[in-house]
Design a protein around this motif. Structure first.
Motif, PDB file in Angstrom:
ATOM      1  N   GLY A 190       8.676 -67.964  51.202  1.00 11.51           N
ATOM      2  CA  GLY A 190       8.110 -69.080  51.951  1.00 11.51           C
ATOM      3  C   GLY A 190       6.912 -69.675  51.241  1.00 11.51           C
ATOM      4  O   GLY A 190       6.500 -69.200  50.179  1.00 11.51           O
ATOM      5  N   PHE A 191       6.370 -70.726  51.837  1.00 14.17           N
ATOM      6  CA  PHE A 191       5.234 -71.436  51.258  1.00 14.17           C
ATOM      7  C   PHE A 191       4.116 -71.511  52.290  1.00 14.17           C
ATOM      8  O   PHE A 191       4.335 -71.365  53.479  1.00 14.17           O
ATOM      9  N   TRP A 192       2.928 -71.813  51.777  1.00 17.47           N
ATOM     10  CA  TRP A 192       1.773 -71.913  52.643  1.00 17.47           C
ATOM     11  C   TRP A 192       0.771 -72.817  51.964  1.00 17.47           C
ATOM     12  O   TRP A 192       0.539 -72.694  50.766  1.00 17.47           O
ATOM     13  N   THR A 193       0.156 -73.715  52.670  1.00 16.91           N
ATOM     14  CA  THR A 193      -0.786 -74.627  52.026  1.00 16.91           C
ATOM     15  C   THR A 193      -2.215 -74.496  52.536  1.00 16.91           C
ATOM     16  O   THR A 193      -3.128 -74.968  51.894  1.00 16.91           O
ATOM     17  N   ASP A 194      -2.421 -73.858  53.677  1.00 14.94           N
ATOM     18  CA  ASP A 194      -3.756 -73.894  54.280  1.00 14.94           C
ATOM     19  C   ASP A 194      -4.460 -72.540  54.356  1.00 14.94           C
ATOM     20  O   ASP A 194      -5.366 -72.359  55.133  1.00 14.94           O
ATOM     21  N   TYR A 195      -4.082 -71.582  53.539  1.00 16.18           N
ATOM     22  CA  TYR A 195      -4.723 -70.275  53.564  1.00 16.18           C
ATOM     23  C   TYR A 195      -6.060 -70.350  52.846  1.00 16.18           C
ATOM     24  O   TYR A 195      -6.198 -70.993  51.818  1.00 16.18           O
ATOM     25  N   GLY A 230       4.263 -65.111  59.518  1.00 14.06           N
ATOM     26  CA  GLY A 230       3.981 -63.710  59.781  1.00 14.06           C
ATOM     27  C   GLY A 230       4.749 -62.770  58.861  1.00 14.06           C
ATOM     28  O   GLY A 230       4.602 -61.569  58.941  1.00 14.06           O
ATOM     29  N   ARG A 231       5.572 -63.317  57.995  1.00  7.22           N
ATOM     30  CA  ARG A 231       6.386 -62.491  57.098  1.00  7.22           C
ATOM     31  C   ARG A 231       5.969 -62.721  55.646  1.00  7.22           C
ATOM     32  O   ARG A 231       5.709 -63.830  55.233  1.00  7.22           O
ATOM     33  N   GLY A 232       5.979 -61.672  54.875  1.00  2.00           N
ATOM     34  CA  GLY A 232       5.665 -61.779  53.456  1.00  2.00           C
ATOM     35  C   GLY A 232       4.174 -61.672  53.189  1.00  2.00           C
ATOM     36  O   GLY A 232       3.350 -61.604  54.099  1.00  2.00           O
ATOM     37  N   TYR A 233       3.840 -61.634  51.917  1.00  2.00           N
ATOM     38  CA  TYR A 233       2.456 -61.516  51.466  1.00  2.00           C
ATOM     39  C   TYR A 233       2.072 -62.782  50.719  1.00  2.00           C
ATOM     40  O   TYR A 233       2.845 -63.306  49.925  1.00  2.00           O
ATOM     41  N   ALA A 234       0.859 -63.270  50.943  1.00  2.00           N
ATOM     42  CA  ALA A 234       0.407 -64.519  50.323  1.00  2.00           C
ATOM     43  C   ALA A 234      -0.090 -64.264  48.903  1.00  2.00           C
ATOM     44  O   ALA A 234      -0.856 -63.327  48.648  1.00  2.00           O
ATOM     45  N   TYR A 235       0.364 -65.110  47.993  1.00  2.00           N
ATOM     46  CA  TYR A 235      -0.049 -65.093  46.588  1.00  2.00           C
ATOM     47  C   TYR A 235      -0.272 -66.528  46.143  1.00  2.00           C
ATOM     48  O   TYR A 235       0.378 -67.443  46.652  1.00  2.00           O
ATOM     49  N   THR A 236      -1.155 -66.726  45.181  1.00  2.00           N
ATOM     50  CA  THR A 236      -1.318 -68.081  44.646  1.00  2.00           C
ATOM     51  C   THR A 236      -0.238 -68.336  43.607  1.00  2.00           C
ATOM     52  O   THR A 236       0.231 -67.425  42.928  1.00  2.00           O
ATOM     53  N   TRP A 237       0.138 -69.617  43.498  1.00  2.00           N
ATOM     54  CA  TRP A 237       1.151 -70.053  42.538  1.00  2.00           C
ATOM     55  C   TRP A 237       0.477 -70.979  41.538  1.00  2.00           C
ATOM     56  O   TRP A 237       0.130 -72.106  41.857  1.00  2.00           O
ATOM     57  N   ILE A 265       0.241 -71.836  47.396  1.00  2.00           N
ATOM     58  CA  ILE A 265       0.331 -70.496  47.963  1.00  2.00           C
ATOM     59  C   ILE A 265       1.784 -70.249  48.358  1.00  2.00           C
ATOM     60  O   ILE A 265       2.406 -71.080  49.021  1.00  2.00           O
ATOM     61  N   VAL A 266       2.302 -69.114  47.921  1.00  2.00           N
ATOM     62  CA  VAL A 266       3.663 -68.717  48.288  1.00  2.00           C
ATOM     63  C   VAL A 266       3.590 -67.414  49.056  1.00  2.00           C
ATOM     64  O   VAL A 266       2.625 -66.659  48.950  1.00  2.00           O
ATOM     65  N   ARG A 267       4.592 -67.190  49.857  1.00  2.00           N
ATOM     66  CA  ARG A 267       4.736 -65.902  50.524  1.00  2.00           C
ATOM     67  C   ARG A 267       5.849 -65.155  49.813  1.00  2.00           C
ATOM     68  O   ARG A 267       6.901 -65.727  49.523  1.00  2.00           O
ATOM     69  N   ILE A 268       5.606 -63.909  49.510  1.00  2.00           N
ATOM     70  CA  ILE A 268       6.581 -63.120  48.767  1.00  2.00           C
ATOM     71  C   ILE A 268       6.920 -61.847  49.524  1.00  2.00           C
ATOM     72  O   ILE A 268       6.173 -61.401  50.394  1.00  2.00           O
ATOM     73  N   ALA A 269       8.078 -61.284  49.181  1.00  2.00           N
ATOM     74  CA  ALA A 269       8.477 -59.957  49.655  1.00  2.00           C
ATOM     75  C   ALA A 269       8.673 -59.107  48.409  1.00  2.00           C
ATOM     76  O   ALA A 269       9.257 -59.565  47.426  1.00  2.00           O
TER      77      ALA A 269
END
Length: 181
Positions: free
Chosen positions: A63-68, A30-37, A9-13
């Motif tokens: 940014g990155f995210w692993t637990d969404y 809290g910034r950006g929108y979550a998308y799968t990579w 999961i990445v966060r994008i603008a």
């Protein structure tokens, strides 16, 4: 900063390719929108990507995210070198057009130019303030201030920079009078 292999999961603008990436903290969820990579190579902060293969929505990884948990759209692909080059060429062409228009409206060149929208740059206001709304005065002041800062950064001749500074001062007076000049 490149993500680990397990990051999906990445966060994008949302940003056109020629706009700079925001300077956000990559750990600020809290910034950006979550998308799968789902692309084969791992993402990196600043990667320019396309989000939708139908209309080619441009974006940048912030940014990155692993637990969404939940349903997300996926990053379609990385932007190509050609797309990035074309975006930079368009930006350079629009910048040249905007600079020529600024010089013309400010009376720094003998030939008048037809005004028109310049994508990515503020609308060029009159150099001589007139009776306008407070909002129009504010926008004109901001535009001429932006033009003056541009001239300073790019080493325009002193006489031209002084002319832009005078236009800024004139618009500041109109703005201070709530647009009633």
């Amino acid at each position: 900063m490149t993500a680990k292999r397990d990051v999906r999961i990445v966060r994008i603008a949302y940003r056109p390719f020629h706009h700079p990436a925001p300077s956000w903290d990559p750990d600020d969820k809290g910034r950006g929108y979550a998308y799968t990579w789902e692309l084969p190579s791992p993402p990196a902060i600043g990667d320019r990507v396309v989000l939708d293969h139908y209309n080619g929505q441009p974006a940048v990884v912030v940014g990155f995210w692993t637990d969404y948990r939940g349903d997300l759209c996926q990053v379609y692909r990385r932007a190509t070198e050609r797309e990035l080059r074309i975006a930079q060429e368009k930006l350079a062409a629009n910048e040249a057009k905007w600079v020529a228009l600024i010089r013309s409206v400010a009376g720094l060149t003998p030939e008048p130019l037809r005004r028109g929208a310049t994508p990515g740059f503020p609308r060029v206001a009159d150099a001589t303030p007139g009776r306008v709304t407070e909002q129009d005065a504010y926008e004109a002041l901001q535009m001429w201030r932006h033009a003056s800062e541009y001239a300073d950064r790019h080493g325009w001749p002193d006489v031209e920079r002084r002319r832009l500074e005078q236009i800024v001062r004139d618009w500041r007076v109109v703005k201070a009078a709530n647009g009633n000049y």
